[in-house]
Design an enzyme around this catalytic site. Structure first.
Site, mmCIF file in Angstrom:
data_model
loop_
_atom_site.group_PDB
_atom_site.id
_atom_site.type_symbol
_atom_site.label_atom_id
_atom_site.label_comp_id
_atom_site.label_asym_id
_atom_site.label_seq_id
_atom_site.Cartn_x
_atom_site.Cartn_y
_atom_site.Cartn_z
ATOM 1 N N LYS A 183 -1.944 4.981 8.914
ATOM 2 C CA LYS A 183 -1.103 4.992 7.170
ATOM 3 C C LYS A 183 -2.098 5.379 6.209
ATOM 4 O O LYS A 183 -1.574 6.293 4.923
ATOM 5 C CB LYS A 183 -0.294 4.137 7.176
ATOM 6 N N LYS B 34 -7.801 1.226 -3.040
ATOM 7 C CA LYS B 34 -7.410 1.267 -2.045
ATOM 8 C C LYS B 34 -7.640 2.162 -0.680
ATOM 9 O O LYS B 34 -8.391 2.057 0.060
ATOM 10 C CB LYS B 34 -6.343 0.733 -1.885
ATOM 11 N N THR C 80 0.735 -1.388 0.558
ATOM 12 C CA THR C 80 -0.332 0.099 0.206
ATOM 13 C C THR C 80 0.778 1.572 0.326
ATOM 14 O O THR C 80 1.960 1.348 0.296
ATOM 15 C CB THR C 80 -0.545 -0.172 1.341
HETATM 16 P P1 NAD Z 1 5.087 -5.602 7.465
HETATM 17 O O1 NAD Z 1 6.589 -4.866 7.848
HETATM 18 O O2 NAD Z 1 5.464 -7.289 8.566
HETATM 19 O O3 NAD Z 1 6.632 -6.273 6.928
HETATM 20 C C1 NAD Z 1 6.975 -5.595 5.913
HETATM 21 C C2 NAD Z 1 8.531 -6.089 4.999
HETATM 22 O O4 NAD Z 1 9.349 -5.630 4.059
HETATM 23 C C3 NAD Z 1 9.742 -6.851 6.269
HETATM 24 O O5 NAD Z 1 9.207 -8.055 6.713
HETATM 25 C C4 NAD Z 1 10.460 -6.260 6.027
HETATM 26 O O6 NAD Z 1 11.869 -6.335 6.718
HETATM 27 C C5 NAD Z 1 10.509 -5.983 4.586
HETATM 28 N N1 NAD Z 1 11.338 -5.024 4.025
HETATM 29 C C6 NAD Z 1 11.509 -4.030 4.128
HETATM 30 N N2 NAD Z 1 12.728 -3.518 3.400
HETATM 31 C C7 NAD Z 1 12.691 -3.820 2.712
HETATM 32 C C8 NAD Z 1 14.000 -4.321 1.683
HETATM 33 N N3 NAD Z 1 14.487 -2.946 0.822
HETATM 34 N N4 NAD Z 1 13.957 -5.747 0.825
HETATM 35 C C9 NAD Z 1 13.628 -6.504 1.473
HETATM 36 N N5 NAD Z 1 12.609 -6.686 2.129
HETATM 37 C C10 NAD Z 1 12.166 -5.083 2.879
HETATM 38 O O7 NAD Z 1 4.511 -5.031 6.505
HETATM 39 P P2 NAD Z 1 3.273 -5.802 6.293
HETATM 40 O O8 NAD Z 1 1.973 -5.881 7.487
HETATM 41 O O9 NAD Z 1 3.684 -7.711 5.578
HETATM 42 O O10 NAD Z 1 2.723 -4.479 5.457
HETATM 43 C C11 NAD Z 1 3.009 -4.729 3.862
HETATM 44 C C12 NAD Z 1 1.986 -4.239 3.159
HETATM 45 O O11 NAD Z 1 1.031 -4.372 3.130
HETATM 46 C C13 NAD Z 1 1.902 -2.642 4.339
HETATM 47 O O12 NAD Z 1 2.269 -2.043 1.866
HETATM 48 C C14 NAD Z 1 1.296 -2.308 4.374
HETATM 49 O O13 NAD Z 1 0.302 -0.959 4.125
HETATM 50 C C15 NAD Z 1 0.066 -3.501 3.664
HETATM 51 N N6 NAD Z 1 -0.995 -3.705 3.996
HETATM 52 C C16 NAD Z 1 -0.957 -4.788 5.178
HETATM 53 C C17 NAD Z 1 -2.029 -5.045 5.879
HETATM 54 C C18 NAD Z 1 -1.973 -6.025 7.467
HETATM 55 O O14 NAD Z 1 -2.801 -6.000 8.331
HETATM 56 N N7 NAD Z 1 -1.617 -5.827 7.483
HETATM 57 C C19 NAD Z 1 -3.492 -4.756 5.198
HETATM 58 C C20 NAD Z 1 -3.497 -4.477 3.972
HETATM 59 C C21 NAD Z 1 -2.151 -4.000 3.381
#
Ligand code: NAD
Length: 289
Positions: free
Chosen positions: A243, A168, A93
């Site tokens: 966010k 979204k 997102t």
């Molecule tokens: P998270 O923080 O659990 O996961 C993100 C991952 O990206 C982490 O494991 C981190 O180590 C990795 N990362 C960061 N920088 C990196 C890089 N340069 N190279 C490789 N890996 C890297 O977050 P999440 O909850 O999995 O969310 C991910 C996305 O999904 C976000 O954009 C969030 O807004 C979206 N989202 C989350 C949810 C939810 O319920 N968690 C729901 C809908 C959308």
């Protein structure tokens, strides 16, 4: 198909595992060792960089925290590094402007790319029941669709590049607004002497009915099981709602859209998050009323 998957966090971990279950060879990378270990246990092959994972991949999927990281990962490690003809899918997102910029950069280099953010949380990512809203050309969408179908229950083409992100944040702005409205109505009903269950029985079949009320009721013990029944643990974290509301406010400003209710919802979630409630489900905002 060989699919590189970058970003194996709360969401990406389960999504990558579902691609493995669908028979794909998943080439995984994350900055976190713990995430890489879990990915290996789920049948992914892990790599030491996003660039190594993207090399030899037919498709690249990213699930990363924000727009700055998405831009950095694509411009440094994917565009020009993934094989010619690989299809690129960003499921994070992020802001509409960055999504459009990165897709334009990818297209300049001859790649097809979509923005494909998701609706549904960690449970849906694990279960493979996410909804994907997809921005990009018809041809890019057709190529992305079977990959997304392995991770979700619905894949919807929202139009041009960036339109997935637009859908979204408009959706989540509406969600933030009707959650607060629902909380207000329940609290006021109570103050006026109405039992919450009675108010639910009436409003859930009347014109005030909405998803925050009937699927995610902020009042414990009312409606189907929801985070309010678990002391607001789990669910959709306040920090993530904030966010999305910040992204929505940014987009509204750039598009010159009037969003007075969205602004108010964003301000209320800023306060609630700032008071140390970022980890609670977003329905917990009822506690402030
Ligand atoms: P998270 O923080 O659990 O996961 C993100 C991952 O990206 C982490 O494991 C981190 O180590 C990795 N990362 C960061 N920088 C990196 C890089 N340069 N190279 C490789 N890996 C890297 O977050 P999440 O909850 O999995 O969310 C991910 C996305 O999904 C976000 O954009 C969030 O807004 C979206 N989202 C989350 C949810 C939810 O319920 N968690 C729901 C809908 C959308």
């Amino acid at each position: 198909m060989k699919i590189a998957f970058i970003g194996l966090g709360n969401m990406g971990g389960g999504m990558a595992a579902n691609l493995v279950k669908a028979g794909h060879e998943v080439r995984a990378f994350d900055l976190s060792d713990e995430a890489l270990e879990a990915a290996e246990e789920n049948g992914c092959t892990t790599f030491g960089s996003a660039r190594d994972a993207a090399e030899h991949a037919d498709a690249v999927v990213t699930m990363l925290p924000n727009g700055a990281i998405v831009r950095d990962v694509y411009t440094t490690d994917i565009i020009g590094q993934a094989p010619e003809g690989a299809i690129l899918l960003d499921c994070s997102t992020i802001d509409v402007a960055t999504a459009r910029d990165v897709i334009a950069l990818a297209e300049e280099d001859g790649y097809e790319m979509v923005d494909a953010p998701v609706s549904g949380g960690i449970a849906a990512a694990n279960a493979g029941t996410l909804t994907f809203m997809v921005g990009g050309t018809q041809s890019a969408f057709e190529r992305a669709r079977p990959i997304l179908e392995a991770m979700g229950k619905a894949v919807i083409h929202a139009g041009q590049a960036g339109n997935g992100q637009a859908a979204k944040i408009c959706n989540n702005m509406l969600l933030g607004i009707h959650m607060i409205g629902t909380c207000e109505a329940f609290r006021m009903a109570e103050k006026l002497g109405l039992d919450p269950q009675t108010f639910y029985d009436i409003s859930s079949v009347s014109s005030g009915q909405n998803w925050s009320m009937t699927s995610y009721c902020p009042v414990p013990g009312v409606g189907p099981q929801s985070p309010s029944d678990n002391d607001y643990q789990g669910g959709f974290a306040t920090a993530l709602m904030l966010k999305d509301l910040r992204l929505a406010m940014e987009a509204a400003e750039s598009a010159d859209a009037a969003v007075p209710m969205g602004q108010r919802a964003a301000a209320l979630y800023e306060d609630f998050n700032g008071a140390g409630n970022g980890g609670l489900d977003f329905s917990a905002i009822i506690k402030t009323l």
